[in-house]
Design an enzyme around this catalytic site. Sequence first.
Site, PDB file in Angstrom:
ATOM      1  N   LYS A  72       0.842  -1.030   0.073  1.00  0.00           N
ATOM      2  CA  LYS A  72      -0.243  -0.123  -0.275  1.00  0.00           C
ATOM      3  C   LYS A  72       1.148   1.700  -0.056  1.00  0.00           C
ATOM      4  O   LYS A  72       1.879   1.475   0.249  1.00  0.00           O
ATOM      5  CB  LYS A  72      -0.910   0.267   1.109  1.00  0.00           C
ATOM      6  CG  LYS A  72      -1.948   1.225   1.229  1.00  0.00           C
ATOM      7  CD  LYS A  72      -2.475   0.903   2.726  1.00  0.00           C
ATOM      8  CE  LYS A  72      -3.664   2.267   2.825  1.00  0.00           C
ATOM      9  NZ  LYS A  72      -4.491   2.274   3.905  1.00  0.00           N
ATOM     10  N   SER A 150      -8.655   2.651   3.685  1.00  0.00           N
ATOM     11  CA  SER A 150      -8.214   4.015   2.300  1.00  0.00           C
ATOM     12  C   SER A 150      -7.175   2.545   1.741  1.00  0.00           C
ATOM     13  O   SER A 150      -6.163   3.000   0.692  1.00  0.00           O
ATOM     14  CB  SER A 150      -7.310   5.076   2.569  1.00  0.00           C
ATOM     15  OG  SER A 150      -6.243   4.521   3.545  1.00  0.00           O
ATOM     16  N   SER A 174      -9.475   0.349   7.798  1.00  0.00           N
ATOM     17  CA  SER A 174      -9.342   0.933   6.591  1.00  0.00           C
ATOM     18  C   SER A 174      -8.689  -0.138   5.834  1.00  0.00           C
ATOM     19  O   SER A 174      -7.984  -0.250   4.362  1.00  0.00           O
ATOM     20  CB  SER A 174      -7.787   1.667   6.051  1.00  0.00           C
ATOM     21  OG  SER A 174      -8.542   3.128   6.179  1.00  0.00           O
TER      22      SER A 174
END
Length: 452
Positions: A72, A150, A174
């Site tokens: 990520k 996210s 997230s």
Amino acid sequence: MQDATALAAGIAGGRTTACAAMEASLAALDAQRDLGAVVLCDRDMALAGAKAADAAPPDRRGPFHGVPFLAKDLGAVAKGLPASAGAAALRARAARPEGDGHLFRRFRAAGLIPFGLTATSPFGLALSSEPEGLPLARNPWNPDLTPGGSSGGSAAAVAAGIVAIAHATDAAGSIRVPAACCGLVGLKPSRGAVPGGPDYANHLMGIASELVLARSVRDVQAAFGAVHVPLLAMDLPERPRVALALPNRCAPDQIVAARATADALSEAGCVVTEIAAPDRLGAEAHAIARTILSVSLAEWLAALKVTDDEVPPLAAALAAEGRAMPATELFAAARQVARLSNRALALFAGVDAVLCPTLSAAPPPVGAFDLTATDPDTHFAAMEAFAPNAALANAAGLPALALPFGMAQGLPLSVQLIGPPGADLTLCHLAALVEARAPTLPFPHPIAGLPQ
């Protein structure tokens, strides 16, 4: 089962190779660039890592040996991958790390091969994944919808089969929200269960955790087993006890999925009761998370000498909140975290886990969480409404695992299991009972490189 474990088994059994798997991942990425899942791909790194994996001796092969992996664009440091948290200002300043953080060392030791970065919202501030100046991440089940955030780029990449497993982080939902949006399994580990050193860039006063998103419970359990710091484990009784908690603001199909999951657990021998949803604790946790995120963002921008006019308006407004906050208020929030963590233990009086919906409704359209807005109150209220009580697990340090159960209107539905600290593997055990009884999801794409 189509998952990372199956791909690793194919490599170990000689039915494919790490190089073939990586080439298939790169081809799938090229074919699905419109999803916006991946913001950086280092092909030389990818192929070199795969070649080294194929040359590794058998005694140096972990459970995911040779499996392509994406990091990520926010969180633990991965060698050679300059993360920028979805923010243009940070992208302009980012340098390639010369080494891995502790978490990525363990990912590599498990056999995973990082080769790129996945999309996230700027500074991780939204439950969508729409990085500044780059394509917006889209949901493979319906590209008009968000894959969540996210960690939505990672979720989109796994649901689209670009990779079988990807790195994700969770400071207020997230990991779990993108898992729910994309039909995946995602565990937010207990506080302190996953290493964050040596930089602790995603520490956030203890509310953030990191692990992976995957298509199966066994992948998530194996990833946790490969990287976790040993904690006091929890033993399950012969008949596990699960409490069903249903926030009244969840849509009917989300409630149906949670009740069907409760029925599956009952069928598996669990004792299921129903309790009131912990909405008051959830609201308190949500406020704590906002306080910490605002101060963290203010410090982050100051440390990098990033000015407010270099970031989205919503980020600037939140950073201004953080700068204006007195130290006494932040100290009070730290004390509140400790007290809430203790009070949350009451949820598990007489039960081993709490079951609830992950989301209140289906994923919203791309653009629903607009960082060009300037009102943090409205933004944070919308996120809490979409993912009810998601921040409770973060503020209280609890493990929480999202997994799919059925579909509605062509989209996967999701439920969440929450446990007391240290119950990470307990949740994986309960999730495996659910997974064995859940409808099989017809993913829109197979996993790239998986032998048939």
